[in-house]
Design a protein around this motif. Structure first.
Motif, PDB file in Angstrom:
ATOM      1  N   GLU A  47       0.831  -1.206   0.000  1.00 45.12           N
ATOM      2  CA  GLU A  47       0.000   0.000   0.000  1.00 45.12           C
ATOM      3  C   GLU A  47       0.866   1.257   0.000  1.00 45.12           C
ATOM      4  OE1 GLU A  47      -2.467  -0.564   3.433  1.00 45.12           O
ATOM      5  OE2 GLU A  47      -3.898  -1.821   2.356  1.00 45.12           O
ATOM      6  N   TYR A  48       1.952   1.232   0.761  1.00 41.05           N
ATOM      7  CA  TYR A  48       2.843   2.391   0.806  1.00 41.05           C
ATOM      8  C   TYR A  48       3.537   2.581  -0.543  1.00 41.05           C
ATOM      9  CZ  TYR A  48       6.336   5.710   2.377  1.00 41.05           C
ATOM     10  OH  TYR A  48       7.119   6.826   2.508  1.00 41.05           O
ATOM     11  N   GLU A  49       3.946   1.487  -1.180  1.00 43.05           N
ATOM     12  CA  GLU A  49       4.554   1.593  -2.510  1.00 43.05           C
ATOM     13  C   GLU A  49       3.568   2.195  -3.504  1.00 43.05           C
ATOM     14  OE1 GLU A  49       5.757  -2.423  -3.318  1.00 43.05           O
ATOM     15  OE2 GLU A  49       7.698  -2.162  -2.322  1.00 43.05           O
ATOM     16  N   ALA A  50       2.317   1.771  -3.436  1.00 47.63           N
ATOM     17  CA  ALA A  50       1.292   2.323  -4.328  1.00 47.63           C
ATOM     18  C   ALA A  50       1.069   3.803  -4.031  1.00 47.63           C
ATOM     19  CB  ALA A  50      -0.018   1.547  -4.186  1.00 47.63           C
ATOM     20  N   PHE A  51       1.065   4.160  -2.756  1.00 45.01           N
ATOM     21  CA  PHE A  51       0.910   5.558  -2.345  1.00 45.01           C
ATOM     22  C   PHE A  51       2.055   6.405  -2.901  1.00 45.01           C
ATOM     23  CE2 PHE A  51       2.117   8.819   0.785  1.00 45.01           C
ATOM     24  CZ  PHE A  51       0.993   9.616   0.758  1.00 45.01           C
ATOM     25  N   LEU A  52       3.294   5.903  -2.772  1.00 43.56           N
ATOM     26  CA  LEU A  52       4.443   6.643  -3.300  1.00 43.56           C
ATOM     27  C   LEU A  52       4.374   6.785  -4.818  1.00 43.56           C
ATOM     28  CD1 LEU A  52       7.557   5.504  -1.241  1.00 43.56           C
ATOM     29  CD2 LEU A  52       6.399   7.706  -1.203  1.00 43.56           C
ATOM     30  N   ARG A  53       3.910   5.744  -5.495  1.00 46.60           N
ATOM     31  CA  ARG A  53       3.780   5.822  -6.951  1.00 46.60           C
ATOM     32  C   ARG A  53       2.782   6.915  -7.331  1.00 46.60           C
ATOM     33  NH1 ARG A  53       1.150   1.615  -8.117  1.00 46.60           N
ATOM     34  NH2 ARG A  53      -0.641   2.540  -9.038  1.00 46.60           N
ATOM     35  N   ILE A  54       1.676   6.976  -6.606  1.00 43.01           N
ATOM     36  CA  ILE A  54       0.666   8.006  -6.874  1.00 43.01           C
ATOM     37  C   ILE A  54       1.245   9.397  -6.614  1.00 43.01           C
ATOM     38  CG2 ILE A  54      -1.518   8.960  -6.018  1.00 43.01           C
ATOM     39  CD1 ILE A  54      -2.384   5.973  -5.597  1.00 43.01           C
ATOM     40  N   LYS A  55       1.978   9.543  -5.522  1.00 49.14           N
ATOM     41  CA  LYS A  55       2.594  10.839  -5.208  1.00 49.14           C
ATOM     42  C   LYS A  55       3.647  11.211  -6.251  1.00 49.14           C
ATOM     43  CE  LYS A  55       0.352  12.205  -1.698  1.00 49.14           C
ATOM     44  NZ  LYS A  55      -0.505  13.383  -1.842  1.00 49.14           N
ATOM     45  N   VAL A  59       3.698  14.523  -8.527  1.00 47.37           N
ATOM     46  CA  VAL A  59       4.848  15.419  -8.698  1.00 47.37           C
ATOM     47  C   VAL A  59       5.148  15.597 -10.188  1.00 47.37           C
ATOM     48  CG1 VAL A  59       7.354  15.596  -8.396  1.00 47.37           C
ATOM     49  CG2 VAL A  59       5.919  15.046  -6.451  1.00 47.37           C
ATOM     50  N   ALA A  60       5.128  14.496 -10.935  1.00 49.88           N
ATOM     51  CA  ALA A  60       5.430  14.573 -12.369  1.00 49.88           C
ATOM     52  C   ALA A  60       4.412  15.453 -13.100  1.00 49.88           C
ATOM     53  CB  ALA A  60       5.458  13.175 -12.975  1.00 49.88           C
ATOM     54  N   PHE A  61       3.119  15.266 -12.801  1.00 48.51           N
ATOM     55  CA  PHE A  61       2.095  16.084 -13.459  1.00 48.51           C
ATOM     56  C   PHE A  61       2.220  17.557 -13.072  1.00 48.51           C
ATOM     57  CE2 PHE A  61      -0.493  12.012 -13.709  1.00 48.51           C
ATOM     58  CZ  PHE A  61      -0.258  11.851 -15.060  1.00 48.51           C
ATOM     59  N   ARG A  62       2.505  17.804 -11.805  1.00 43.31           N
ATOM     60  CA  ARG A  62       2.696  19.196 -11.366  1.00 43.31           C
ATOM     61  C   ARG A  62       3.916  19.816 -12.047  1.00 43.31           C
ATOM     62  NH1 ARG A  62      -0.141  21.315  -7.080  1.00 43.31           N
ATOM     63  NH2 ARG A  62      -1.463  19.861  -5.955  1.00 43.31           N
ATOM     64  N   LEU A  63       4.959  19.020 -12.217  1.00 43.79           N
ATOM     65  CA  LEU A  63       6.156  19.530 -12.889  1.00 43.79           C
ATOM     66  C   LEU A  63       5.868  19.875 -14.347  1.00 43.79           C
ATOM     67  CD1 LEU A  63       8.927  17.264 -11.380  1.00 43.79           C
ATOM     68  CD2 LEU A  63       8.800  19.754 -11.223  1.00 43.79           C
ATOM     69  N   TYR A 167       9.656   3.707  -8.661  1.00 46.10           N
ATOM     70  CA  TYR A 167       8.236   3.749  -8.332  1.00 46.10           C
ATOM     71  C   TYR A 167       7.394   2.964  -9.327  1.00 46.10           C
ATOM     72  CZ  TYR A 167      10.297   7.115  -5.344  1.00 46.10           C
ATOM     73  OH  TYR A 167      11.117   7.681  -4.416  1.00 46.10           O
ATOM     74  N   ALA A 168       7.889   2.796 -10.535  1.00 46.28           N
ATOM     75  CA  ALA A 168       7.163   2.014 -11.539  1.00 46.28           C
ATOM     76  C   ALA A 168       7.342   0.522 -11.292  1.00 46.28           C
ATOM     77  CB  ALA A 168       7.656   2.380 -12.932  1.00 46.28           C
ATOM     78  N   LYS A 169       8.461   0.121 -10.681  1.00 49.27           N
ATOM     79  CA  LYS A 169       8.718  -1.303 -10.423  1.00 49.27           C
ATOM     80  C   LYS A 169       7.623  -1.915  -9.569  1.00 49.27           C
ATOM     81  CE  LYS A 169      13.727  -1.286 -10.638  1.00 49.27           C
ATOM     82  NZ  LYS A 169      14.956  -1.370  -9.860  1.00 49.27           N
ATOM     83  N   SER A 170       7.198  -1.207  -8.545  1.00 46.31           N
ATOM     84  CA  SER A 170       6.178  -1.775  -7.660  1.00 46.31           C
ATOM     85  C   SER A 170       4.880  -2.034  -8.412  1.00 46.31           C
ATOM     86  CB  SER A 170       5.945  -0.860  -6.459  1.00 46.31           C
ATOM     87  OG  SER A 170       5.487   0.407  -6.873  1.00 46.31           O
ATOM     88  N   ALA A 171       4.538  -1.166  -9.340  1.00 52.20           N
ATOM     89  CA  ALA A 171       3.312  -1.367 -10.124  1.00 52.20           C
ATOM     90  C   ALA A 171       3.474  -2.555 -11.064  1.00 52.20           C
ATOM     91  CB  ALA A 171       2.986  -0.104 -10.919  1.00 52.20           C
TER      92      ALA A 171
END
Length: 180
Positions: A47-55, A59-63, A167-171
């Motif tokens: 769940e934390y890995e998924a949360f970090l991927r979403i965050k 960040v990428a979209f905001r950038l 972050y993509a590895k966990s997905a």
């Protein structure tokens, strides 16, 4: 727990008068509890890995949006259309949101982001200076900051791409596990 420790525990339980059935139930219960704890820890980690991927995606979209603000400034700096004033507050507001996300979740991006933010800020300041005092010298300074921003942006983008694989590895791993 190794076999010697297990034997000591069983001997102790017999000494206090517990039956073998009760001892077996206690051992099974302990192993069951350990299994539940391990499963819960594994679930929380996923769940934390998924949360970090979403965050990270946030960040990428905001950038991307943030870079669009700077791109707008870049295109405006070399056009003759000076009707609109720069929204410096929007630049720093959006930059601050990204900076907070990076500080909270992605410290590996912090130094490169700070360089990126400074380069963008320098570009905006040069643009403002050029708008208030259009001359060859302020245009030359603006061009220098524009080139510096492009260089820093490319370096930061490359750094983000290198970090994104974490972050993509966990997905990808979850997709493979669910497919099996």
């Amino acid at each position: 727990m190794d076999s010697i420790e297990l034997a000591k525990v069983i001997t102790w339980l017999k000494q206090i008068g517990l039956s073998e059935g009760l001892i077996a139930a206690c051992i099974i219960g302990i192993f069951g509890l350990c299994g539940i704890l391990i499963t819960q820890k594994s679930k929380r980690k996923r769940e934390y890995e998924a949360f970090l991927r979403i965050k990270f995606e946030e960040v990428a979209f905001r950038l991307v949006d943030f870079a669009a603000i700077i791109q707008e400034i870049q295109s405006k700096s070399f056009s003759s259309n000076g009707d609109e004033a720069l929204d410096v507050d929007e630049f720093y507001r959006e930059g601050g949101k990204i900076e907070i996300l990076i500080a909270l979740y992605f410290p590996e991006l912090e130094k490169k982001y700070e360089l990126f933010l400074n380069a963008g800020g320098n570009l905006i300041n040069a643009q403002q200076e050029y708008e208030t005092n259009p001359s060859d010298s302020t245009l030359e300074v603006l061009k220098q900051f524009d080139e510096e921003y492009d260089r820093v942006y490319k370096s930061f983008y490359k750094h983000i791409r290198s970090c994104s694989s974490n972050y993509a590895k966990s997905a990808k791993r979850r997709k493979r596990m669910s497919a099996n």
